[in-house]
Design a protein around this motif. Sequence first.
Motif, PDB file in Angstrom:
ATOM      1  N   PHE A  21      40.142  15.471 -36.982  1.00  0.00           N
ATOM      2  CA  PHE A  21      39.415  14.390 -36.493  1.00  0.00           C
ATOM      3  C   PHE A  21      40.447  13.566 -35.748  1.00  0.00           C
ATOM      4  O   PHE A  21      41.314  13.293 -36.261  1.00  0.00           O
ATOM      5  N   HIS A  22      40.303  13.334 -34.451  1.00  0.00           N
ATOM      6  CA  HIS A  22      41.303  12.314 -33.638  1.00  0.00           C
ATOM      7  C   HIS A  22      40.371  11.173 -33.109  1.00  0.00           C
ATOM      8  O   HIS A  22      39.367  11.364 -32.479  1.00  0.00           O
ATOM      9  N   ARG A  23      41.233  10.230 -33.326  1.00  0.00           N
ATOM     10  CA  ARG A  23      40.779   8.694 -32.699  1.00  0.00           C
ATOM     11  C   ARG A  23      41.276   8.627 -31.448  1.00  0.00           C
ATOM     12  O   ARG A  23      42.587   8.664 -31.314  1.00  0.00           O
ATOM     13  N   LEU A  24      40.623   8.368 -30.340  1.00  0.00           N
ATOM     14  CA  LEU A  24      40.959   8.127 -29.013  1.00  0.00           C
ATOM     15  C   LEU A  24      41.156   6.579 -28.599  1.00  0.00           C
ATOM     16  O   LEU A  24      40.460   5.918 -29.061  1.00  0.00           O
ATOM     17  N   GLU A  25      42.161   6.283 -27.902  1.00  0.00           N
ATOM     18  CA  GLU A  25      42.209   4.762 -27.701  1.00  0.00           C
ATOM     19  C   GLU A  25      41.268   4.522 -26.124  1.00  0.00           C
ATOM     20  O   GLU A  25      41.611   5.272 -25.466  1.00  0.00           O
ATOM     21  N   PRO A  26      40.433   3.531 -26.462  1.00  0.00           N
ATOM     22  CA  PRO A  26      39.882   3.120 -25.120  1.00  0.00           C
ATOM     23  C   PRO A  26      40.730   3.051 -23.839  1.00  0.00           C
ATOM     24  O   PRO A  26      41.581   2.298 -23.931  1.00  0.00           O
ATOM     25  N   ARG A  27      40.518   3.496 -22.857  1.00  0.00           N
ATOM     26  CA  ARG A  27      41.166   3.294 -21.576  1.00  0.00           C
ATOM     27  C   ARG A  27      42.370   3.525 -21.619  1.00  0.00           C
ATOM     28  O   ARG A  27      43.434   3.145 -20.572  1.00  0.00           O
ATOM     29  N   VAL A  28      43.078   4.498 -22.403  1.00  0.00           N
ATOM     30  CA  VAL A  28      44.426   4.900 -22.484  1.00  0.00           C
ATOM     31  C   VAL A  28      44.336   6.283 -22.035  1.00  0.00           C
ATOM     32  O   VAL A  28      43.716   7.159 -22.820  1.00  0.00           O
ATOM     33  N   PRO A  29      44.919   6.887 -21.206  1.00  0.00           N
ATOM     34  CA  PRO A  29      45.324   8.302 -20.988  1.00  0.00           C
ATOM     35  C   PRO A  29      45.904   9.231 -22.062  1.00  0.00           C
ATOM     36  O   PRO A  29      46.714   8.571 -22.565  1.00  0.00           O
ATOM     37  N   ALA A  30      45.020  10.209 -22.169  1.00  0.00           N
ATOM     38  CA  ALA A  30      45.694  11.160 -23.322  1.00  0.00           C
ATOM     39  C   ALA A  30      45.784  12.522 -22.532  1.00  0.00           C
ATOM     40  O   ALA A  30      45.275  13.083 -21.660  1.00  0.00           O
ATOM     41  N   ALA A  31      46.790  13.173 -22.935  1.00  0.00           N
ATOM     42  CA  ALA A  31      47.321  14.426 -22.264  1.00  0.00           C
ATOM     43  C   ALA A  31      47.000  15.700 -22.947  1.00  0.00           C
ATOM     44  O   ALA A  31      46.866  15.620 -24.356  1.00  0.00           O
ATOM     45  N   PHE A  32      46.315  16.636 -22.430  1.00  0.00           N
ATOM     46  CA  PHE A  32      45.890  17.877 -23.111  1.00  0.00           C
ATOM     47  C   PHE A  32      46.252  18.957 -22.169  1.00  0.00           C
ATOM     48  O   PHE A  32      45.677  19.111 -21.239  1.00  0.00           O
ATOM     49  N   GLY A  33      47.361  19.782 -22.650  1.00  0.00           N
ATOM     50  CA  GLY A  33      47.901  20.719 -21.639  1.00  0.00           C
ATOM     51  C   GLY A  33      48.196  20.427 -20.428  1.00  0.00           C
ATOM     52  O   GLY A  33      48.930  19.259 -20.086  1.00  0.00           O
ATOM     53  N   ASP A  34      47.421  20.711 -19.351  1.00  0.00           N
ATOM     54  CA  ASP A  34      47.825  20.078 -18.009  1.00  0.00           C
ATOM     55  C   ASP A  34      46.684  19.363 -17.441  1.00  0.00           C
ATOM     56  O   ASP A  34      46.465  18.935 -16.189  1.00  0.00           O
ATOM     57  N   LEU A  35      45.861  18.912 -18.352  1.00  0.00           N
ATOM     58  CA  LEU A  35      44.688  17.944 -18.148  1.00  0.00           C
ATOM     59  C   LEU A  35      45.135  16.596 -18.683  1.00  0.00           C
ATOM     60  O   LEU A  35      45.943  16.462 -19.661  1.00  0.00           O
ATOM     61  N   THR A  36      44.638  15.575 -18.027  1.00  0.00           N
ATOM     62  CA  THR A  36      44.845  13.948 -18.625  1.00  0.00           C
ATOM     63  C   THR A  36      43.396  13.592 -18.487  1.00  0.00           C
ATOM     64  O   THR A  36      42.790  13.743 -17.605  1.00  0.00           O
ATOM     65  N   TYR A  37      43.083  12.961 -19.679  1.00  0.00           N
ATOM     66  CA  TYR A  37      41.771  12.361 -19.657  1.00  0.00           C
ATOM     67  C   TYR A  37      41.898  10.722 -20.256  1.00  0.00           C
ATOM     68  O   TYR A  37      42.574  10.486 -21.063  1.00  0.00           O
ATOM     69  N   THR A  38      40.846  10.154 -19.703  1.00  0.00           N
ATOM     70  CA  THR A  38      40.912   8.614 -20.195  1.00  0.00           C
ATOM     71  C   THR A  38      39.507   8.251 -20.424  1.00  0.00           C
ATOM     72  O   THR A  38      38.557   8.463 -19.891  1.00  0.00           O
ATOM     73  N   PRO A  39      39.171   7.764 -21.801  1.00  0.00           N
ATOM     74  CA  PRO A  39      37.940   7.178 -22.017  1.00  0.00           C
ATOM     75  C   PRO A  39      37.612   6.094 -21.341  1.00  0.00           C
ATOM     76  O   PRO A  39      38.502   4.910 -21.545  1.00  0.00           O
ATOM     77  N   TYR A  40      36.409   5.700 -20.738  1.00  0.00           N
ATOM     78  CA  TYR A  40      35.834   4.339 -20.154  1.00  0.00           C
ATOM     79  C   TYR A  40      34.517   4.202 -20.715  1.00  0.00           C
ATOM     80  O   TYR A  40      33.817   4.952 -20.980  1.00  0.00           O
ATOM     81  N   ARG A  41      34.398   2.997 -21.074  1.00  0.00           N
ATOM     82  CA  ARG A  41      32.991   2.319 -21.571  1.00  0.00           C
ATOM     83  C   ARG A  41      31.904   2.593 -20.441  1.00  0.00           C
ATOM     84  O   ARG A  41      31.921   2.144 -19.411  1.00  0.00           O
TER      85      ARG A  41
END
Lengths: 324, 172
Positions: A164-184
Amino acid sequence: MRVKLWGVRGSLPAPLSPENLEARLKDLLQDFFARGHRDASQIDAFLASIPPHRRGGFGGNTACVQVSTDAASLIIDAGSGLRRLGETMMGGPCGLGRGEAHILFTHFHWDHLIGLPFFIPIFVPGNQIHLYSVQPELEAAVKMMFTKPYFPVPFEQLGAKVHFHRLEPRVPAAFGDLTYTPYRLDHPDPCWGFRFEHAGKTFSHCVDTEATRLSPADLGPDLPLYQGVDLMIFDGQYTLLEVTEKINWGHAAAPIGLDLAIREGIKRILFMHHDPAASDDKIADAERQTREYFQAYQESARAAGRPAPSVEWAFAQEGMTVAV
Amino acid sequence: MGARIVDSSGGLDITVRESPEGSVLHFNGCVDERARFGTVPVPGPNLIFDLGGVALINSLGIRGWVNWMREMRDKSFTFRRCSKAIVDQINVLEGFLPPTSFVESFFVPYHCDACGGGEQILFRHGEEFEKGTADRSGRVSPPTGAECPKCRARMEMDVIESKYFRFIRYRR
């Protein structure tokens, strides 16, 4: 970046009933012969001339979307569409207990969770299943699903190792050659959309949302979810009239997504989370209404000297794959 | 009777004027997500909406508009000088107009093929159109010989009639 839609329904899976399927087949067969066709060699051309909602339809599985590049693969939500995705993955390392899966959760409503107990890789020893969310309740929600009497296999007996991993809101996270950012997003319970970036292209997943915050000022720190996006998946559960009646139900309508796209420079939209009570004909009608709305808006915008950019859009069908 | 500007949110200006027929609200601009209908005072049971100045309306404004109409369900509405942008939404969205509403007049765009000019011509209830009812189908009687204001050539309607006049048919 490729985006594959494994489930595009919302709220509850909506399989075609046997009687509806039979009625559809009968309708197609009648149409086939009415057009003067007599030979099996004419079937493919005939089917190609039939609109999608009268053929396979939009699909009945609930939300599950896969985002992949050559180096990475992320899954968004574990709706019932996850079952078929899992079957496909069993053909690779997951089938040998050497695979891994990474699933981001937008929120924990049932339609975004119910595929997990039927995701075969989670039962295979040696597999590593990584689950991610902004909300802190992810582990509790998942363990609750694998609890008797709701499911016969308790969490502790799953074959795979679940992380289980907790994501930081609105902070980009890297995954391989993808970057993703959560927004509300705007939903009755906390719900997060994701903005994915890869090689200068952007994909935003904006489901589930009622889009009650619309102005740039109201969106505030969540505005980047919509800005300059190449592909957006947006909540189109209701028609525009239904949205005005179902306030605080947590879902939007396609015209709202289109207006956001016009303002924010989004190039392409797919609308999903189709209402389970909506037949394929009703969804096709909503698509027609959206087309009329968009054409009328474009004409008015041109007449008023306002920008009228073209936006490519469609109502999503299960099984669609889009290159971004 | 004095006029007051009650909302100038950057996209839409609404002026309210009291008259013997009721409160007349003049709309000018764009009905979009910036529109703040809740701040508009709507005294009295009879409201006349003059919508000739609405250049554009989008879904974000429609949502606010329909909710606003619902809050005023005890009032009667007359819609006057509806712009094409408004007529288009009346035709697309069943429920855009509240049940207690009457369309008094609306604009129809005309185009001049000779010089490329054109004009918005006002269609008035009882004159150029009549709305359909359960007993009677609607009627559209366009003015004959609409002349271009620039070159006096004959103009043609610049709409698809079956679509543009759809709202005039009776809706159950």
